[in-house]
Design an enzyme around this catalytic site. Sequence first.
Site, PDB file in Angstrom:
ATOM      1  N   ASP A 270       0.822  -1.196   0.000  1.00  0.00           N
ATOM      2  CA  ASP A 270       0.000   0.000   0.000  1.00  0.00           C
ATOM      3  C   ASP A 270       0.866   1.260   0.000  1.00  0.00           C
ATOM      4  OD1 ASP A 270      -2.642  -0.400  -0.393  1.00  0.00           O
ATOM      5  OD2 ASP A 270      -3.271   0.069   1.647  1.00  0.00           O
TER       6      ASP A 270
ATOM      7  N   ASP B  74       1.346  -9.862   9.256  1.00  0.00           N
ATOM      8  CA  ASP B  74       1.802  -8.483   9.205  1.00  0.00           C
ATOM      9  C   ASP B  74       3.226  -8.474   8.679  1.00  0.00           C
ATOM     10  OD1 ASP B  74      -0.457  -7.237   9.971  1.00  0.00           O
ATOM     11  OD2 ASP B  74       0.098  -7.004  12.076  1.00  0.00           O
TER      12      ASP B  74
ATOM     13  N   ASP C  84     -10.017  -6.369  11.902  1.00  0.00           N
ATOM     14  CA  ASP C  84      -9.877  -7.797  12.197  1.00  0.00           C
ATOM     15  C   ASP C  84     -11.019  -8.307  13.061  1.00  0.00           C
ATOM     16  OD1 ASP C  84      -9.033  -6.231  14.277  1.00  0.00           O
ATOM     17  OD2 ASP C  84      -6.949  -6.893  14.210  1.00  0.00           O
TER      18      ASP C  84
END
Lengths: 733, 778
Positions: free
Chosen positions: A167, A233, A330
């Site tokens: 991103d 992550d 989440d």
Amino acid sequence: MKTLIVLLWAGLSVLVLAVITLPINLETQFIAGMVVLLAMMILKLVRPEGTWRLIALAFGTAIVMRYAYWRTTSTLPPINQPENFIPGFLLYLAEMYSIMMLALSLFVVASPLPPRKSRAANPGNLPTVDVFIPTYNEEPELLANTMAAAKGMDYPADKLTVWLLDDGGTLQKRNSDRIAEANAAEKRHVELQQLAAGLDVRYLTRARNEHAKAGNMNNGLEHSTGDLIAVFDADHAPARDFLKETVGYFEEDPRLFLVQTPHFFLNPDPVERNLKTFDRMPSENEMFYGVIQRGLDKWNAAFFCGSAAVLSRKALAETGGFSGVSITEDCETAVELHAKHWNSVYVDKPLIAGLQPATFASFIGQRSRWAQGMMQILRFRAPLFKRGLSIPQRLCYTSSTLFWLFPFPRAIFLIAPLFYLFFDLQIFTASGGEFLAYTLAYMIVNLIMQNYLYGAFRWPWISELYEYVQTIHLLPAVVSVILNPRKPTFKVTAKDESIARSRLSEISAPFFIIFFLLVIGVLVTIYRVYTEPYKADVTLVVGGWNLLNLIIAGCALGVVSERGERAATRRVKVSRRCEMRIGDAWYKGTIEDVSVNGSRIRIFGELPEVIPTDTSVDLRFKTFVEEQESVLPMGIRNIERTGDGAIIGSRYRPTEAIHHRYVADLIFANSNQWTQFQLSRRGNPGLIRGTIWFLRLALFQTYRGLVYLGRQMRGYESRPRPASGGATAESRR
Amino acid sequence: MRRLLAATAAIGLLALQGASAQQRAPFDMSGERPPAPPEQVAPSPGAVPPAEGAAPGPIAQPPAAALRHLLPTGNAVLAGENPQRSWSVYLTPEQAAGATEFGLGYQNSLVVAPEISRLRMTVNGNRLFDVPVASSDAISRLSAPVPAGLLRAGFNDIKVEAVQRHRTDCTIQSTYELWTQLDPASTVLRFADASVMRWTRTDDLRAIGVDVDGRTAVNLVMPAAEEMSASASALRLAQGLALFADMPNLAVSVTTGDAPARKPGTATVLIGTTSELSPLLSAMPAGAATGATAAFVDDSRYGPGTLVVTGPSWQAIDAAIDTMARPVDRDPATQRTALATRNWRLPEPPMLFGERRLTFADLGIQTQEFPGRRFRTEFAFGVPSDFFASSYGEANILLDAAYSEEVLPGSHIDIYVNDNIAATMPITTAGGEILRHLPIKVTMRHFRPGANTIAIEAALLTDADRVCAPGATALDKGRFVIFDTSEFAMPAFARIAQRPNLAALAGTAFPYGRATTPVPLIMDRGGANLSAAATLSGKLAVAAGRLIPLDLNVSPASVAGRDALFIAPISQLPQVALTQVGISEASRVSWGDAPPPTEAGGTTTEATFDQWRERLSGSGWRGQISTLEEWLNRTFDVSLESFRLLPSRNPEFTPGGDASLVVAQSAAPGGTGTWTLFTAPTAAALQDGMRAVGSAASWAGLGGYISSYNASNGKVTRIEPASVELVQSSQGSFANYRLIIANWLSANAVSYSLVLGALCILLGLATALMLRTLGRDE
């Protein structure tokens, strides 16, 4: 049968409630309190688990409920004294909130599921898996480790696709009007593409940065086809056995949407680092991953924590991918899927290793996001009333979200005694005897119950400390999200900052102000005990309460006094055979510990007389992945000669993509070592020993905080700002 | 004088320091004990009340028969800074019309400052006396003419109040030295003519009043006193007379012929068939030969206004008694709204049967501004005999009051229940404050069936009092004010009868007061026995507020399993009764004639042991344990007794040599019914003892399962039962059972822990079972 048992339980509860709400006298309460305390202590010594644990908890609940009954019926100030009644009622609400949260936690962790059996040996039929590594601004080296570790997972290569979801290199970023940013994004875009290609990882970016992490992963969903999605992550590198331990559950239960595993951290959080408890005391999140998630799992309510989890594409398709209304996508996704009767499973074995924020400021930033996100879920998803959730699931989610209201009661407990000490307000009407028989018994029972529930995972007073250090900055954050529930935006937590020099945290000022306010409170206590002997009793009780606040506030001074640190990363102890090439000769040796930057190797044999630092060497060892010989280039940092060889500290010098896989193999391949490390610091010191330990810690940390303050006041430069590098996002309750 | 001042100041300082030291003690924060014991007047050596009637008055006494003594209990001491008393005096129409003057006699303590202290008497709202309190040497006798139209036939309300200040001392302690004693001999209502003492109507019996000692005597002349069959009628008559008289100290003495001369506070009543009475009387009332008659006659032998209850047969006499007593009887189904105490205390205590709130105005406390140091006021109320909340209960006083800016923190407001400290509300803020419905919790520990008094006492400390400049004892500005909008809030309380419980007997004659069928009364024949029984039945009737039907024609064997009364000398009591109430068989022979059995092994050992324990307390670790027990006891009322699980049995009781009358109660054999027994060594001792126990002060002291009266010091000693049986006494409701359980468990503290513990274990097991069936399995 099930109904009958529930009815029996409800009947007994009503009976207990009836006995508890009898208006008995003080003497009887006192004796009952003593008897219950004694019973709980004996039960704890004799048999602190199973049915006995539940009996002891029932005992404790009885005393807590008697306190609540008494507090409600006879301690509130008269309503016609608003100056007493209003703060008194706030305090009452704060206490009732705490009692309600205790009740919810009792439900959640009534019977945590024991760890499931390892499934690595027979994972069953293997579905296709897409691994998502969402990234925003993390350093390529960090990503390289994670990607390498993901590629190194023990799984058929044709069924495993690893995706780097960038991103930070979106079209929007690359076309930014700010040229410097656009250039950096472009450079990142190119660099990561190369790195990914080298590691056989698919690089994916998108046009616009919409819906932050959730949007990024939804973009990943659109471009991939695997049956299952594993999410890591950017700084969470999986162990080799990650998929083997998790994917099998999906075959067993076709309605399964999630297998969550714990987050294990290689570095201490700022509290642990500044208090130096990382090696000795269980981490803060171990209470959550060690007990609470297991408890949630019992009620089929284990939820997605953003990383280290496997999800089902079929399930995600039903909700249109990851939900992005809140900034904790989440947990929100999990609520939605649970409400659609999908199931979740929690595997209590650390299968990833990651980093957590190093500075107090970024720690608070991370917690603010969690708190605000959970408040948003509470507001927009109202789990207690959400159709589709089972009653236990509703209670579980309510517990997880309401938890983040803790800054309110914490703040009230902090200032309540000052109301009396400074303004002489009577906000709690009770005599000394009543205080002893009800409040003290309640407080001790509460501590014992906490110890029962979380003893090995959370030492006494540590919860209070963590809550206090967060309260100061979380309170405004929670208030703001309550006022403007749609305002907060996803902020990525920085995790790889380092603190070169000891200094006070940039957000430490309020802690010192509160500390000195409480010190004044203590002085006022002493003054009033002597000048107003006719109410010394009440003054002493309130002063004692204020002193307790002061002890915690003093300990917090140590938390905000950031220790300088040499090594930024955590070393993990290993023991692997290896060979090292120095010059032309190969020496046999053992790898003793590894970190993401380098390792320490003990070698044997006659070494050359002179080995300059930065000498290039090669390390040869067998990887777990393909059982093949690998050669990793390194540079020597230091040498400590021993009788039969030397201990060499070295730094990795990866030149090819494959070298990242070797590093990942060294650090992340064996998840058992993390379990070992966690177990080594797990242990219940008990209430008394734990309290004494905490008192000593608090005393020392107060001193340290004041010393740091003194240095800062003398103009000691605290120049080096934390070097903000890559960052990543992950989430939890 | 200056030296005296200094000495008093020093004592005051010491007292103050003592008080603050006590308050400074850590953790003793209950604040439920006052710095000084709540004892009434602690007379200093220089301040002994004068012996009664010591000084002869300057005014010649008119003939005794032409006056009424006004003090309902004999002497009356007005103690403290703002004492006051109210009561009523019943006057016949003739007395109301023929009264000439009120007399007031008093003597006060030396330390009362005459220039700033006042004594006032008000009758029916008119102030008759308002004089400085200035009679420390001898009794002052004052008189005031009765204004025309002041008195009325029937009840006339009298109120006596005093404002008393110390001459030199400003301490709170010094207020305990302030007293004024009213002289019963000269506090009277005088009449012009002795003929007004003559009674002509049944209602005139209410005007019986008291004698100079505060006693009321009914002389029952009954030729058939030895006949058991007639005794029942005599007892019923005694009850009727007691209800008419409604005086605190009433005794009945039965003779066969003679009666003492009439004087104030006595009534002579003849009872018997016409044939029995005609030899005694010069003239029988008209119609006596043919029908039931209750009439007043003027007889040369018995005096004017002698009541004659007669008829041709005992059946007719019973009818006469019933007719006469009808106005004072009460249907047991209707509840009393208040206890009848107006002849000695006003207002009458309202009966509280459950949750109720009463304002102070309802309870007779007016808004009062108080400029002194120790403010005291009190009110009374009644609770039913099956009150069962003394262990857990808390009533509330919602106090509307204010104190001025000069009142210092450290002052306190104390609440006393029946003279036991029940709550302390410390004043902790300086600068004055208005208290609006401030809740003060009052423990119900000292509540007892029947009438209860609650006193509110404010101890006010100021800087001015600490300095105490000359003349500073006089104050004009109010320091404290109490408003009549304050409330007494009685919560719903547990109601179940307890057996044995002599306090319930004393309070409302429970269980006999509720009887609808005749209660067996087992007694011995003879004048002295009958006198004792008559005094008792009169007392019970007043306590019950109605006539209790009695049945004398029963054998001890037939009363098992029923409510019954026994009154007889110990030697005449049936064996079964003694055994049942737990009085040792040996006392039958030993009591009365043998010296006190101090030589007996058991008591000596016990006494010696206690002495040694006393001597060794506090030393060694055992001593520390007992110190811990004391501390627990002080703070939580926890004693080793609290840890008992099963009630022990009541030990057998042997009356000591100093006991002159013993009252004992237990369940009747068979478990249902209550037996109460009154006994003394001899019949004469029984009559005297009954008269003494029947006096207001002793009667209220009855309690426990055995109460013994000691004639030498006039004290009643109670023995609390080791176990009490609960007897359903009112409609069972869930709420009531809950409160009953609360009280029982509060009294048996360990049982509560056991019940709670057992339930918790069950709940833990049920939770384990439930968790196994709910949620995921391992």
